[in-house]
Design a protein around this motif. Structure first.
Motif: not given
Length: 327
Positions: A3-4, A6, A88, A91-94, A96
């Motif tokens: 999973t990403r 964050t 990233g 970011t909100e997505q975190g 990858d």
């Protein structure tokens, strides 16, 4: 499927958790914000004060510590990561986990780094990726855990320059000492987990290709002493208090965050005897280049508040990208 990841959870409750007080949210400090202390932007080749270490921030948890000895100039690097490829993470997505690893010699060489020692705090991409290239270029001795050494070997680092340490080592060098300390990584999210956890003992793994391949591999802290000045660095916003007992560093390089850690800042500073200087580290959004001013991802002001409340006599000194500080 991974999973990403964050880092936004790092800051959740960071002030309340760090100080043990109910403190409201603080405004994010502007890039280059300097509450106290003296910091100057300098080129890689400018001379430092003889007999005193000169710290230059290389972004993230990257530090260059330079000083002169009777046998010439010596340089210690901590977690140097200059390529700073896009992830990233903040970011909100975190981030990858399948983000490809990238090493940019043209970017790294721009900063003309020398090194006698390179100290690795843990194995994550934003700490270890550039070290194999820098080891080969500088000839430095590199310290890290068995996992860190195996990961760096898999990335092509010169094997005869890699030294496995576990914490407890106390090394006598030319005009300075390095004390290796067992430590802990930051913990984030609702379940207080370590991102990309794991170890790679035994033989080196297959060549790491993506950021998830660079696992934490246990975390170390380091105490570097030059004359009467000692500098302690933590690779994550966590620590083992028992390892720090009796240490009285002049400078503490303290990562932002620590929201999941009980009274992160006051316990740390009290254990260290309230250091004269506290310099924040690991506070910039590293999706942006090192030759631009640092962009605070949200942890600088909360850390400043926590330090002020826990240790009013400590000077909180913020240095921007490539700026230097002499304690």
């Amino acid at each position: 499927m991974a999973t990403r990841v964050t880092r936004r959870g790092v800051l959740a409750g960071s002030v309340a958790g760090a100080t043990g007080l109910a403190v409201g949210s603080a405004a994010t400090a502007a890039p280059g914000y300097r509450p106290t202390g003296t910091a100057t932007r300098a080129s890689a080749g400018s001379a430092g004060a003889v007999g005193r270490p000169r710290l230059r921030w290389l972004g993230n948890n990257g530090w260059e510590i330079r000083f002169d000895t009777p046998n010439g100039r010596r340089t210690v690097l901590i977690d140097p990561w200059l390529t700073r490829f896009h992830t990233g993470t903040y970011t909100e997505q975190g981030a990858d986990p399948n983000t490809p690893l990238s090493v940019r010699p043209d970017v790294i060489d721009r900063y003309h780094l020398a090194a006698d020692h390179i100290l690795v705090t843990h194995g994550h991409y934003d700490h270890l990726t550039d070290v194999p290239y820098l080891a080969g270029k500088t000839g430095a001795t590199v310290l890290g855990t068995e996992t860190h050494v195996n990961l760096m070997t898999a990335l092509g680092a010169p094997a005869d320059q890699l030294s496995v340490v576990r914490g407890g080592e106390y090394l006598e060098c030319d005009g300075y000492t390095i004390q290796v300390l067992r430590s802990l990584h930051s913990m984030t999210g609702e379940r207080s987990r370590v991102a990309f956890a794991g170890t790679r003992p035994g033989h080196p793994p297959a060549t790491p290709k993506v950021i998830a391949d660079l696992v934490e591999g246990e975390t170390l802290a380091y105490l570097i002493t030059v004359g009467e000045v000692s500098i302690i660095d933590f690779g994550g916003s966590n620590y083992l208090g028992a390892e720090l007992a009796g240490l009285r560093p002049t400078v503490a390089l303290v990562p932002v965050g620590g929201g999941a850690i009980h009274r992160y800042v006051p316990r740390l500073l009290a254990t260290l005897g309230n250091p004269r200087y506290v310099l924040p580290t690991h506070w910039d959004d590293f999706d942006y280049p090192l030759d631009e001013p640092a962009r605070d991802y949200g942890g600088l002001a909360p850390l400043r508040t926590a330090v002020r409340q826990a240790s009013p006599a400590s000077r909180f000194v913020v240095v921007d990208h490539l700026e230097t500080f002499t304690p």
